[in-house]
Write a protein that holds these residues in place. Structure first.
Motif, PDB file in Angstrom:
ATOM      1  N   UNK A  17       0.844  -1.199   0.000  1.00  0.00           N
ATOM      2  CA  UNK A  17       0.000   0.000   0.000  1.00  0.00           C
ATOM      3  C   UNK A  17       0.878   1.247   0.000  1.00  0.00           C
ATOM      4  N   UNK A  18       0.745   2.078  -1.012  1.00  0.00           N
ATOM      5  CA  UNK A  18       1.570   3.276  -1.119  1.00  0.00           C
ATOM      6  C   UNK A  18       1.026   4.401  -0.240  1.00  0.00           C
ATOM      7  N   UNK A  19       1.926   5.200   0.297  1.00  0.00           N
ATOM      8  CA  UNK A  19       1.526   6.398   1.017  1.00  0.00           C
ATOM      9  C   UNK A  19       0.856   7.378   0.043  1.00  0.00           C
ATOM     10  N   UNK A  20      -0.205   8.064   0.453  1.00  0.00           N
ATOM     11  CA  UNK A  20      -0.926   8.966  -0.461  1.00  0.00           C
ATOM     12  C   UNK A  20      -0.045  10.048  -1.089  1.00  0.00           C
ATOM     13  N   UNK A  21       0.943  10.556  -0.348  1.00  0.00           N
ATOM     14  CA  UNK A  21       1.767  11.647  -0.871  1.00  0.00           C
ATOM     15  C   UNK A  21       2.654  11.211  -2.034  1.00  0.00           C
ATOM     16  N   UNK A  22       2.849   9.894  -2.173  1.00  0.00           N
ATOM     17  CA  UNK A  22       3.691   9.408  -3.263  1.00  0.00           C
ATOM     18  C   UNK A  22       3.029   9.578  -4.632  1.00  0.00           C
TER      19      UNK A  22
END
Length: 251
Positions: free
Chosen positions: A1-6
């Motif tokens: 799961x990627x961090x939203x800011x990425x």
């Protein structure tokens, strides 16, 4: 799961690489490390990169085509060979590692940089071709295979071979390179997608950046021609060489 800011960060990186790819190629060697740094597994990073790159290349290719710099029908059989070569390359890289290419490719890229820098043929003027279209087709297929298998410097290899062997002016060669790049990207994306190696949401976000970058880059290349393309080809080839050598010797 990627961090939203990425998502916005990688979309901005995609704009930069789309701009670079539209002119000289080589954006993948910026984007793939960025995806790996974000924690994406290697094969998913390759597949996701190809998906966003395909969108940026498509915009650049459409701009060049509207300007009449190439005819798709004239090169349809070369396109077919590039497609088959790229698909085969992706299948092979999923079966074996590409580490053995780590030292060979920098040498080839250095040769490209020297050729672009020193050759009087690297202008917007067409010159006498050294091989015909039929003889060039297998070479284009081989470059397509390389793009699916490994990738960095593919645009430089297509452009320098079209200028040096087919006698094309630099801007026209760059335009046709985008057609071949788009073909190899489409083939790669199909194979990666079948293997479930593409992060769809991230690819869509990055595609927006890549398309904007491809539009800006292709218009810049058509406006400034060899004055812009030639130095960028040299810089990108040398930069890719340094990056690959660093990666090879650092393990």
């Amino acid at each position: 799961m990627l961090e939203p800011w990425l998502y916005p960060v990688l979309t901005a990186v995609a704009f930069c690489t789309g701009f670079i790819d539209a002119i000289a190629g080589g954006g993948g060697l910026i984007m793939v490390p960025a995806l790996l740094f974000a924690g994406i597994p290697p094969l998913h990073a390759l597949g996701t990169n190809k998906a966003q790159s395909m969108c940026g290349t498509a915009v650049a290719c459409a701009n060049y085509a509207r300007s009449g710099l190439f005819s798709w029908r004239e090169h349809r059989w070369t396109v077919a060979l590039v497609f088959v070569g790229a698909a085969a390359g992706v299948l092979v890289v999923q079966a074996i590692g590409s580490q053995s290419m780590g030292l060979v490719i920098p040498i080839l890229l250095m040769a490209v940089a020297l050729y672009v820098l020193l050759s009087p043929r690297m202008t917007d003027e067409d010159a006498q071709e050294r091989i015909g279209d039929t003889a060039y087709k297998p070479l284009a297929g081989a470059i397509g295979f390389y793009d699916g298998f490994f990738g960095p410097g593919t645009g430089s290899f297509f452009t320098s071979s079209l200028v040096g062997l087919r006698g094309m002016g630099l801007t026209r060669a760059t335009a046709l390179t985008k057609l071949f790049n788009l073909t190899s990207n489409v083939a790669s994306v199909i194979v990666f997608a079948i293997g479930g190696k593409i992060l769809c949401l991230l690819s869509l976000c990055m595609a927006l950046g890549a398309m904007a970058g491809g539009w800006a880059g292709s218009h810049s290349a058509m406006r400034f021609g060899a004055r812009l393309i030639r130095p960028l080809l040299v810089i990108l080839s040398l930069g890719l060489t340094a990056r690959l050598l660093w990666g090879y010797f650092s393990g």
